[in-house]
Each structure stands twice: as structure tokens, then as C-alpha cells.
Design an enzyme around this catalytic site. Structure first.
Site, PDB file in Angstrom:
ATOM      1  CD  GLU A  72      -1.741  -2.257   1.538  1.00  0.00           C
ATOM      2  OE1 GLU A  72      -0.508  -2.533   1.929  1.00  0.00           O
ATOM      3  OE2 GLU A  72      -2.597  -3.541   1.592  1.00  0.00           O
ATOM      4  CG  PHE A 134      -9.862 -10.438  10.807  1.00  0.00           C
ATOM      5  CD1 PHE A 134      -8.368 -10.638  11.328  1.00  0.00           C
ATOM      6  CD2 PHE A 134      -9.942 -10.245   9.481  1.00  0.00           C
ATOM      7  CE1 PHE A 134      -7.387 -11.200  10.377  1.00  0.00           C
ATOM      8  CE2 PHE A 134      -8.833 -10.538   8.610  1.00  0.00           C
ATOM      9  CZ  PHE A 134      -7.534 -11.208   9.194  1.00  0.00           C
ATOM     10  CD  GLN A 135      -7.141  -7.949   7.496  1.00  0.00           C
ATOM     11  OE1 GLN A 135      -7.897  -7.576   6.692  1.00  0.00           O
ATOM     12  NE2 GLN A 135      -5.879  -8.270   7.210  1.00  0.00           N
ATOM     13  CE  LYS A 184     -16.800  -7.530   2.991  1.00  0.00           C
ATOM     14  NZ  LYS A 184     -16.049  -9.032   3.732  1.00  0.00           N
ATOM     15  CG  MET A 498      21.891  13.710   3.343  1.00  0.00           C
ATOM     16  SD  MET A 498      23.070  14.757   2.585  1.00  0.00           S
ATOM     17  CE  MET A 498      22.105  15.217   1.172  1.00  0.00           C
TER      18      MET A 498
END
Lengths: 583, 212
Positions: A72, A134-135, A184, A498
Site C-alpha cells: 500500500e 479482525f483487521q 463494509k 547523506m
């Protein structure tokens, strides 16, 4: 007296006016809304809580191109690259929980660099909210500090209005990322929806401040009286699509203009009044002369600490005119004598009308003198090195010679980024894409993929260090599957360059964990069926770069550059801009 | 209205360097999560909020926040702009204490026996302008409105007489010198009625509505 016939006719008329145009699920109406907003490309990754949207997407494949990224974070950086290159809103899909939390880095990056994004995340069923399902993650609260606006949809009936608001907020005023979290049940909910209406007004939101003519007049007066005026311009010029207005302003006033890395490319590198880059690794003249200018005109820039160095020693002698669309930026870091609030597309022409034509030859000559010192001491040795080791600068010089300034250059973060911003030549606006404010390593590869979708006809070159590349290398898989013809140039110095430079200069060369080993990048690319090669001798550099750029598809080129080369000039942190070091 | 040049420059009045008490008044849409968005502006800068009151304004859907902080003029001015920048915020004012009229409400629960027996307490209460809210056998609740010093003084005075419980509200403030935002709010309501607040209607429905 009403007849039965009349009543029937009235009822029929009522039915006609309230006729819904679309019957479907929340997911379908979301996708319809995206099409109404002109979206063609979506970057995303499916998962449990966003499955109804992906299910609907199956039927929209001819209208909405979905690029399946490998992570993602890659998806949101790609959307950022898309938005920055094309000037459109970038769109990302992700699922709940880990899908949504993986967007956070990109949101923070887009927020600080004012990149317009609309992110759609799936969420657990509304009745499960707050149960640690869940999630389930509280994505609204996690993303609040890094979004311009966010909203959780729990009922499909909200989707159209919220989506329209999201696009309006993302792209209007000072652009930024917006996130819509959709439960959902709302994605699955079957409803009758009215016609999609775009949003152009929100009661509590004024994207553009009212332009006050008296402040423009005061600004013009100050500019006209200036002996050593100096323009600092940033991304506001590009975001306001005000490149022409800006050019007209500098051409009339003859004032030297220097850019922040986010403003680079707003005017061509070759413009005679373009005096270079500001800030920590900017050019010598613009930094030193900031503390000599009598009037500073800051346009669409926000005086970031990487630009100003030590604030208490920054341009104390100058009167500052600050043009910005975001009132919160004026006086935030540097006190403005005159603050011109507004979209520079509107304010610049008003200002141009009131300023005198001028040349400022003597003042410009000072910039040229300093530039000559920098050319002699830094630029020539960097672009035309005499030692055996290749420099990042000479790679950029070759790219400029091959592409003539027409390529879109996407950089990651580190030494190579500063070198690319310093030396790449740009003819066109929206050609320099980099992670400016957040400095996100791992940004380069996915952002370049997105940029290629944003401007498919342009050559897109991703310049990335060996460290940054190893943060998001999985996006090679996206290229493999979807074929974005991105040219990937890895400048490999076998260090986190750097950080190593800072350790050398400020931490007694204690090279603490900056030594990074890399896989065989060529073999890695080839394992993804991407053409690749590696150069470790100067004699082969030009040819290898030409091969990469002229290759039809994507291509990875690894160039081995000097291990301990430093990027100079440099304003050490906590020092004044006039204390910039050439060595 | 947000982003108009209306956050006045009050540099001449204000003490530029020194910190003092400021009351920030925020008019905002009544939206879920906005309180968090505003609170983050303070916590991000590591600034403590002394008190915070949020309540509906005279117009449906618009809430008024009073936020009290102890900071310098420059910091408060920047904070106000950052708050006003939020999408759902309509207007932000900030004022020093001499520019506002403010009140806090304090409730004192004391033993009724003590009150009944000791006349001095009664006098004390009269002296502080307290009113009885509840009188029961076991305790009496008094209410006082006023500035912090006043409500604090009564706490001190009551402590010897079995102060059972004490609570104080956040500050409510009204700005002395401006025309206020009332007219603007009414215009908003006339031309741009607010949207309805959508709360989660499915929260307690369990599996009755949707199942996988």
C-alpha cells in the site's frame, strides 16, 4: 374539487421528479462517482474489508484502470507521482487495518507537500466498529494529523456527497490528501441513488482567501522601491498553475528568482532570471545574497527550515513580501512586511500590473559572480571529474545532454536527490518530482511508476540511491505486471550517503550503521523480467545511459559512483544561509 | 468566516514575548472527530490546554469551543490560524482576559448537618453568591459562578466544614468588544443550512443487518 384523475396525474408527476437515476450498491455508486470526477487510474491493493468495492470494480475494468501495487505504501506514492506529474487528483484503494496503516507514510508525505489525493479505505462492518474486530484499525484517528480532511462512511447514502466533498477538498485551495473510510456494510448496501453532483462549496471551508487590493498595492510599492529585490518561489506557483503569470512577473520586474526544490521546474532552468536553488544544498549565490537583499518576495513557498537555516540570522535586513494561498503560512516562520493572501494565479497578475519594468543588472551580476565561484570550486569538478571515481553530477550531466531537459525526473531521498535537483535541467513544469517536506526514502520507485501513468508520453527517469531503492524494491513487480516504462537509475555509493556525509562532517567520521550492502540489482531486475545493466567505468557511462533512455520498456541501470563524495555547497544545520560552505 | 483577513493584528496591545492567558473561541461544524483534529493542533506543538469547553451555539449544527491556554501572543496567533484552516471550522477568535467576560461554574457538595449547625457557613455562602441546587439530609450542593479566584476562595473557605466533593466547569467566555459572530451565524443558517450529523446507526444492531 380534485378528481381521481388529477390525483393519479399528480402522483405520476411526483414519481417522475423523484425518479432515481441509479440503483445499486454503495460500491457501485462509489465507482460511478470516481468516473464522474474524471478518474481513470487507481492504485491499490485489495483485502477483506474492501472486497465489495473490488468486486464491483470487476465490471468497471473498461473505464477504471486499476494498478495492483505490491504494497500500500507503493500504492500511495504512485498516486502521489501521478498527481504531481499530471496535476490531477491521485486515487488509492486499500483495505482496513494493515492496508490503511500502510498508507500513513504516503499521507504524511502528501500532506506536507500539498499533493491532492483521495484515498479510499475499507473498514469493518459498522456494527463491529470499536470491537477490535479482525483487521479493524481506527484509521480516522490515525490519519487525522496527516490528512487535509477525512471521513468515515457507515451508510451508503452518504457516499456520493462525501466523495464529491473529498475531491473538492483535495484539489481546491492548498491541495492535500483526503481519506474516506467506508464500512463494509455501506459498500454492500443496496440503495437508489440520485444523480452525482460535484461539490463546489462547503459552508465552513474557504479555499481561497479574499484578495485584498490594498496589500497588493503595498507589495508593489515595496518592490518598486527595492534596490536588491530577490524572489523565492516554491511549489505554490505550480499548484496554482501560475507558471505563465509568474514568468510575466519576473520578466517585467527583472528580479532574480531562486527556487525551493518543490518549486523547481516552474520556470525553465535556462531562464535568464533563474538564479538557482535555495537552501541547505542550494546554490551559493542565492543563499549568501538572501542576507543581502533589501526586499524578498516569497511566492508559494513556506520558509521551511531546510531553506532558511537559522531563522534568527535569516534575511534580517530584508522586508518580506509573502504571497501564499494558505494564511497560516504567512508569518509562520518569517515575519512578512506585507502578506498577500490568495491564489498566486490571481494575485501575481494584479501585482505585475502595478510593478515597474526594471532590469536590476548590477544586482544580477552579483549572482553571476557567486555562481562563477561555485562553478569553479564545486560544479565543474562535480560535472567533469578528473579522478577515477564516477560522480553523481556527471551522471546528471549526461542525462541532461541526452534528454535535453525534457524528461520527468523522479528522485528518492538522499545525496542523489540533492545532486539531481541541483544539476538536472528542466524545460517543463511538473517535471521534478521528489519527496520534499517529509524526505521519504522509498518514495522514488513507486512515485515514478505513478508519474508514468500521469504523463505516459514523457520519459520518466527515477533516480534512486542504493539505500532508498531497498525500501520499496517490491514495486518492480508492479512494473513487471503492468508495464510502466520507467527508467530506473540507481546511483550506488554503497553507503547511506547523506547520513554518512553528516557523520563525516559533524560526528568525527564515526560511520555508525551507514555501510549498506546491496543485492545484485541487475539480477533482481531481471528476475522481474526488467532489462538491466550495471556500469562501473566512466568509459561506458554515456552509452549505458543512452541504452536505458532509448529502451522501449522499463529499464534498470546501476551506476557505481564514488563512495565518499559529498554534496556541496552546504548550509550546516543550525547555521545561517550566508555561512554556506563550498567545501 | 475562515481565511478572510479577520484574525486581527493586535500587536500593539499584546505582550509579544511574555506568556499570558488567552481564550480561543472557535465556531465549528458539529462533526465527529473535529475535537480530535483541534486538540492535535495543540498536542503537536506540545502545548497544554488549561481548559476546554465545547457546546452547541445558538445555531443548530454549529458548536462553539472555548479553549484556554497560557501562551505568548505569537504562538496563539499561529495556533488560531492553524485551527481556522481546518475544513470544518468557520471562525476563530483569540482574546486576552481583559477583552472578554468569562465565567466558570463550580459545584460544592457539603454536609447538610455542618451547614445547619454552623451559621458562619451560611454567611460564607451568601458572601460568595452561592445558591443551593440540592438539599438532602446527608448533603447539600451549592453552585457558584465566577472567576477562578472566586471559586477557589470558596473551596478554601469550605474545606474546614467537610467539603465532600467539588467540581468546576471549563470557562465560557463572551468577547467584550466585537459585534460577535451571531449575525454571521444567522446568515449562514439562512443561506447555508448545516448538514445533518450522521452517526453510526448500525452500532448496536449486531448481526441483525449484515452478515458475511
Amino acid at each position: 374539487m380534485e378528481t381521481a384523475q388529477d390525483t393519479i396525474q399528480q402522483n405520476e408527476a411526483k414519481a417522475e421528479t423523484s425518479k432515481t437515476l441509479f440503483k445499486g450498491t454503495g460500491s457501485q455508486v462509489l465507482l460511478n462517482g470516481l468516473i464522474e470526477e474524471g478518474v481513470t487510474t487507481i492504485f491499490g491493493y485489495p483485502g477483506g474489508a474492501i472486497m465489495p468495492i473490488y468486486d464491483a470494480l470487476y465490471d468497471y475494468a473498461d473505464k477504471l484502470e486499476h494498478i495492483l501495487v505490491r504494497h500500500e505504501q507503493g500504492g500511495i506514492h504512485a498516486a502521489q507521482g501521478f498527481a504531481r506529474a499530471s496535476g490531477e487528483v491521485g486515487v488509492v484503494f486499500a483495505t482496513s487495518g494493515p492496508g490503511a496503516t500502510n498508507l500513513v507514510t504516503g499521507l504524511a508525505d502528501a500532506q506536507i507537500d500539498s499533493t491532492p489525493l483521495v484515498c479510499i479505505t475499507g473498514q469493518v462492518f459498522a456494527h463491529l466498529l470499536g470491537t477490535d474486530a479482525f483487521q479493524e484499525t481506527d484509521v480516522i484517528n490515525i490519519t487525522t494529523p496527516v490528512t487535509k480532511w477525512n471521513y468515515q462512511v457507515t451508510d451508503a447514502k452518504e457516499i456520493q456527497e462525501v466523495l464529491a466533498k473529498a475531491f473538492y477538498i483535495a484539489k481546491s485551495g492548498r491541495p492535500g490528501p483526503v481519506l474516506i473510510d467506508i464500512t463494509k456494510n455501506a459498500q454492500l448496501q443496496l440503495e437508489e441513488f440520485p444523480e452525482y453532483v460535484k461539490c463546489n462549496h462547503i459552508r465552513s471551508y474557504r479555499p481561497k482567501p479574499k484578495v485584498r487590493v490594498e496589500y497588493i498595492e503595498q507589495a508593489a510599492e515595496l518592490i518598486n522601491s527595492a534596490k536588491k529585490p530577490f524572489i523565492l518561489f516554491g511549489q505554490g506557483v505550480i499548484l496554482g498553475k501560475a507558471e505563465e503569470e509568474f514568468k510575466a512577473f519576473i520578466d517585467k520586474t527583472g528580479i532574480p528568482a531562486a527556487w525551493t526544490i518543490m518549486g523547481e521546474g516552474a520556470i525553465p532552468t535556462s531562464h535568464p532570471l533563474n538564479v538557482g536553488m535555495l537552501g541547505m544544498h542550494g546554490n551559493y549565490g542565492p543563499n549568501v545574497l538572501t542576507n543581502e537583499a533589501d526586499v524578498i518576495i516569497a511566492i508559494g513557498m513556506r520558509f521551511d527550515d531546510r531553506v532558511t537555516g537559522r531563522l534568527d540570522k535569516y534575511a534580517k535586513q530584508a522586508k518580506v513580501v509573502h504571497l501564499d494561498i494558505d494564511p497560516a503560512e504567512i508569518d509562520k516562520n518569517v515575519k512578512a512586511e506585507v502578506g498577500v493572501w490568495g491564489d498566486c494565479k490571481e494575485t501575481l497578475p494584479l501585482l505585475t500590473n502595478l510593478v515597474n519594468e526594471n532590469k536590476h543588472e548590477d544586482w544580477l551580476a552579483k549572482f553571476r559572480d557567486y555562481n562563477q565561484q561555485e562553478i569553479d570550486q564545486v560544479i565543474t569538478p562535480e560535472l567533469y571529474p578528473t579522478g577515477d571515481e564516477m560522480t553523481m553530477g556527471e551522471v546528471l550531466r549526461n542525462i541532461n545532454e541526452i534528454c535535453g531537459g525534457d524528461a520527468v525526473i523522479v528522485t528518492d531521498v538522499g545525496q542523489h536527490q540533492m545532486v539531481a535537483c541541483r544539476y538536472a535541467k528542466f524545460n517543463n513544469t511538473r517535471s521534478n518530482i521528489t519527496s520534499g517536506g517529509l524526505g521519504t526514502m522509498g518514495f522514488g520507485l513507486p512515485a515514478a511508476i505513478g508519474a508514468k501513468y500521469g504523463v505516459p508520453d514523457k520519459t520518466v527517469i527515477a533516480i534512486i540511491g542504493d539505500g532508498g531503492f531497498q525500501m520499496t524494491p517490491q514495486e518492480l513487480g508492479t512494473i513487471m505486471q503492468f508495464g510502466a516504462a520507467v527508467k530506473i537509475l540507481i546511483l550506488n555509493n554503497r553507503f547511506l550517503g547523506m547520513v554518512r556525509q553528516w557523520q563525516q562532517l559533524f560526528h568525527d567520521k564515526r560511520y555508525s550503521f551507514v555501510n549498506i550492502t546491496s543485492p545484485d540489482f541487475v539480477a533482481l531486475a531481471k528476475s522481474y523480467y526488467i532489462e538491466a545493466s550495471k556500469v562501473d567505468e566512466r568509459a561506458n557511462l554515456r552509452q549505458a545511459l543512452e541504452t536505458m533512455i532509448n529502451h522501449e520498456g522499463s529499464y534498470l541501470l546501476e551506476v557505481m559512483v564514488g563512495r565518499e563524495n559529498n554534496v556541496f555547497p552546504m548550509v550546516p544545520q543550525g547555521m545561517s544561509v550566508s555561512e554556506i560552505r563550498l567545501k | 468566516m475562515s481565511t478572510e483577513n479577520t484574525i486581527e493584528h493586535k500587536i500593539d496591545k499584546a505582550d509579544l514575548e511574555g506568556k499570558q492567558e488567552y481564550t480561543i473561541t472557535v465556531y465549528a461544524e458539529n462533526r465527529i472527530g473535529l475535537l480530535n483534529r483541534i486538540a492535535i493542533i495543540f498536542s503537536k506543538r506540545k502545548i497544554n490546554i488549561e481548559s476546554l469547553n465545547t457546546s452547541p451555539s445558538e445555531i443548530d449544527g454549529i458548536h462553539r469551543f472555548n479553549i484556554v491556554i497560557h501562551e505568548s501572543y505569537e504562538v496563539v496567533r499561529k495556533l488560531a490560524r492553524q485551527i481556522e484552516k481546518q475544513i470544518e471550522v468557520l471562525k476563530v477568535y483569540f482574546n486576552t482576559n481583559d477583552e472578554i467576560i468569562w465565567q466558570e461554574l463550580a459545584l460544592y457538595k457539603v454536609s447538610t448537618d455542618e451547614i445547619a449547625e454552623k451559621v458562619t457557613v451560611e454567611r460564607l455562602l451568601r458572601q460568595y453568591g452561592a445558591s443551593a441546587v440540592v438539599i438532602r439530609k446527608d448533603y447539600t450542593v451549592f453552585a457558584v459562578t465566577g472567576h477562578r479566584e472566586e471559586t477557589d476562595a470558596l473551596v478554601k473557605a469550605l474545606e474546614p466544614y467537610e467539603l465532600i466533593e467539588f467540581v468546576r466547569s471549563a470557562r465560557v467566555a463572551i468577547i467584550k468588544d466585537s459585534a460577535g459572530f451571531h449575525e454571521k451565524l444567522k446568515e449562514f443558517e439562512a443561506f447555508e443550512p448545516g448538514e445533518e450529523l450522521v452517526e453510526n446507526e448500525f452500532l448496536d444492531k449486531g448481526q441483525k443487518i449484515f452478515t458475511m
